[in-house]
Each structure stands twice: as C-alpha cells, then as structure tokens.
Design a protein around this motif. Structure first.
Motif, PDB file in Angstrom:
ATOM      1  N   ASP A  94      -8.690  12.858  -0.143  1.00 53.99           N
ATOM      2  CA  ASP A  94     -10.118  12.695  -0.411  1.00 53.99           C
ATOM      3  C   ASP A  94     -10.263  12.566  -1.925  1.00 53.99           C
ATOM      4  O   ASP A  94     -10.460  13.568  -2.628  1.00 53.99           O
ATOM      5  N   TRP A 123      -0.865   5.449   1.054  1.00 54.64           N
ATOM      6  CA  TRP A 123      -1.376   4.955  -0.226  1.00 54.64           C
ATOM      7  C   TRP A 123      -0.331   5.160  -1.317  1.00 54.64           C
ATOM      8  O   TRP A 123       0.103   6.287  -1.579  1.00 54.64           O
ATOM      9  N   ASP A 127      -2.967   2.353  -5.478  1.00 58.80           N
ATOM     10  CA  ASP A 127      -4.076   1.993  -4.594  1.00 58.80           C
ATOM     11  C   ASP A 127      -5.404   2.317  -5.279  1.00 58.80           C
ATOM     12  O   ASP A 127      -5.602   3.441  -5.760  1.00 58.80           O
ATOM     13  N   LYS A 129      -8.086   3.184  -4.190  1.00 61.69           N
ATOM     14  CA  LYS A 129      -8.770   4.340  -3.609  1.00 61.69           C
ATOM     15  C   LYS A 129      -8.571   5.598  -4.452  1.00 61.69           C
ATOM     16  O   LYS A 129      -9.416   6.496  -4.449  1.00 61.69           O
TER      17      LYS A 129
END
Length: 308
Positions: A94, A123, A127, A129
């Motif tokens: 997260d 990931w 990445d 993210k």
C-alpha cells in the motif's frame, strides 16, 4: 566505528518466523548478548532492521506486523541510543500508507530510513505504483535499505548442495532490483534518493560495464521512450553499498567501481558470514587509510545522519 547491520529483528513476533540457522534465532532479540558481541568486534553502533517477509501477506495483517516491528525496534533504539539506530518496516503493498509510515518513523520515532526488501509481490521497485514511497523518502532524506529476499523463480535450479538459493539467489535478487531502478529511470526521477544495497550490491559492480553496451548491442530490447540522463554505470556512484564482500580484492574492486564514499560496514550478523568486519576492511591495504576509516564510520554518519 559504525556497523550497518542486515537482517535483524526488532520484534519477538517477527523472530519466530525466521529460520533458526546455526542457533542464531535467539540472538536477534538478546540485546545484552548483542552488545557484548559488538564490543568484541570493535563495533560502536549498529543500524537494526527487520528483513521484510510481509509484502505478499494480507494488507491489514502487514500493517499490524509493521506496527509491532516499528514499536519494538524503537524501544530498543531509544533504550540504547548510543549503540543502535533503526530502519523502519513499511507496508509497501500500500504505497500511500507506506509513505505515511515512513514519515511517522522518521519524524516521530527516530528511525534513519526503512528496510524494503528487493521487490513488492510482482512489482519491481521501478514500478510507478511505488513512486509515492520514493518521493517521500527523497523528501525526508531517508535511507532505503535493500536486503534481498531471493529469486523464487530459481527455486528448482538452486536445490542441492551449497545453499544455492541463498548463495546465488540473494545477490542476484539485489542485482535485479537495482538494474530495474537504473534502466527504467527511477534514479533520474528521484535523483536524491538514498538507496543502500546489502552484500556489496549483489553482482552489479562485478560486471557493471556490460550495462553500458546492452542497448547498443540490442536496441530492440530497450524502450526508446526511456532516455537515461547518464550511462548506466554512472548510477552506481549514487547508490550506497555495504562492505560484505569477504576479501580485500573484492572490496578493492568495489571501491574502484563505485567509490569509497559509497561503502559502509556490514556483516549480516548474527549469521556468521563475517565475524570480524572491522578487520576485513582494515586488511584492504590497497585502499587508503582515509578511505577505510570512512567506510568504517564517516560514510554512515554522513549518509544516515547518526553520530558515534
């Protein structure tokens, strides 16, 4: 002296999940025994971390694990501020939460950075993210410690004699993580990011010049939309490494490739990879005494912001 300590646990709950290799599990949480060993090794300070194992677990469970790790590790470092500092645990699955956890750890709990493994599930660290975490780390000046988790895809090939799943797979995993960050532009995107790689950065420094030729030899395998600001090998000079490479010649080569300013003491204690870490650096007489002193203490104080 300063010691950058790898693979160390700050919580009983986490210690129970670690393999008991050569009876070392108990040492993780035996502070008095640890201090005694440090004194015997001429090590004044260690940075403690929990080797991440929760990135593939349920997010809410991972939050609880990280909370326990950080609380318990903060208790140890606060009780012995002249001997221990800490790398926080983050719920990297997260990223927004992880960025908040890192800020709390740095500003309220006194940590010097975070231990981040070598990837998060599927990931890679390149990445997008994960960009919120890298952005926050750059903003805070936090050091992100890469300690490998191995390459599970190689499980079958690394069976057999020699503990190959660790001997080969762990350094390779660090190498892959750093290569993604280099070739996919993470270090261009976050030029102030402080990344510290265990075990001398894996295999990367041993054959680094090959990186500079890859896209010339096989441009079809390189993304034309990614235009790096430097040669791939030049990014090695902004990454930090521990000195756990075992021989004076290996350390001499690492210094020649990345610069002595990028290297800090490391042992993987309590696993008995290197029980005389200070002696190992001092034995590298091909490197100047000033550089060896920096690797033992000055570099870590400068980069991590600790005082010995």
């Amino acid at each position: 002296m300063f010691h950058e300590a790898n693979n160390l646990l700050g919580a009983d709950a986490a210690a129970k999940l670690e393999p008991n290799i050569n009876g070392t599990k108990e040492v993780f949480i035996a502070v008095d025994e640890r201090l005694k060993t440090m004194d015997g090794q001429a090590v004044d300070m260690e940075v403690l971390s929990v080797n991440p194992f929760w990135f593939s677990t349920d997010r809410d469970v991972a939050v609880k694990i990280c909370d326990i790790n950080n609380q318990k590790l903060a208790e140890i470092t606060h009780a012995h501020p002249d001997r221990f500092a800490g790398f926080a645990s983050l719920t990297l699955q997260d990223p927004q939460l992880a960025a908040t956890q890192l800020e709390t750890a740095m500003k309220k709990m006194g940590f010097v950075g975070a231990a981040i493994g070598d990837r998060v599930g599927d990931w890679e660290f390149s990445d997008p993210k994960l960009d919120p975490v890298w952005k926050k780390a750059e903003e805070l000046g936090a050091v992100l410690f890469i300690h490998p988790q191995g390459v599970p895809e190689l499980a079958k090939r690394t069976q057999g004699n020699g503990w190959l799943w660790n001997t080969i797979s762990n350094p390779l995993s660090t190498t892959i993580a750093l290569q993604h960050m280099i070739f996919e532009g993470t270090f261009d995107k976050f030029p102030g990011l402080k990344v510290l790689a265990a075990h001398g950065g894996g295999y990367l420094a041993s054959y680094a010049p090959r990186d500079d030729h890859a896209c010339f030899v096989a441009p079809a395998f390189c993304d034309p939309n990614i235009k790096l600001k430097k040669k791939p090998t030049e990014y090695l000079n902004q990454i930090y490494y521990d000195a756990l490479v075992f021989t004076p010649e290996a350390l001499r080569h690492l210094v020649a490739q990345v610069g002595s300013s990028q290297i800090m003491l490391g042992t993987d204690y309590p696993y008995p990879w290197e029980m005389h870490p200070v002696d190992a650096i001092m034995a590298t007489t091909s490197v100047s005494l000033t550089a060896r002193e920096a690797m033992l203490s000055g570099n870590a104080q400068r980069v991590l912001g600790v005082k010995v």
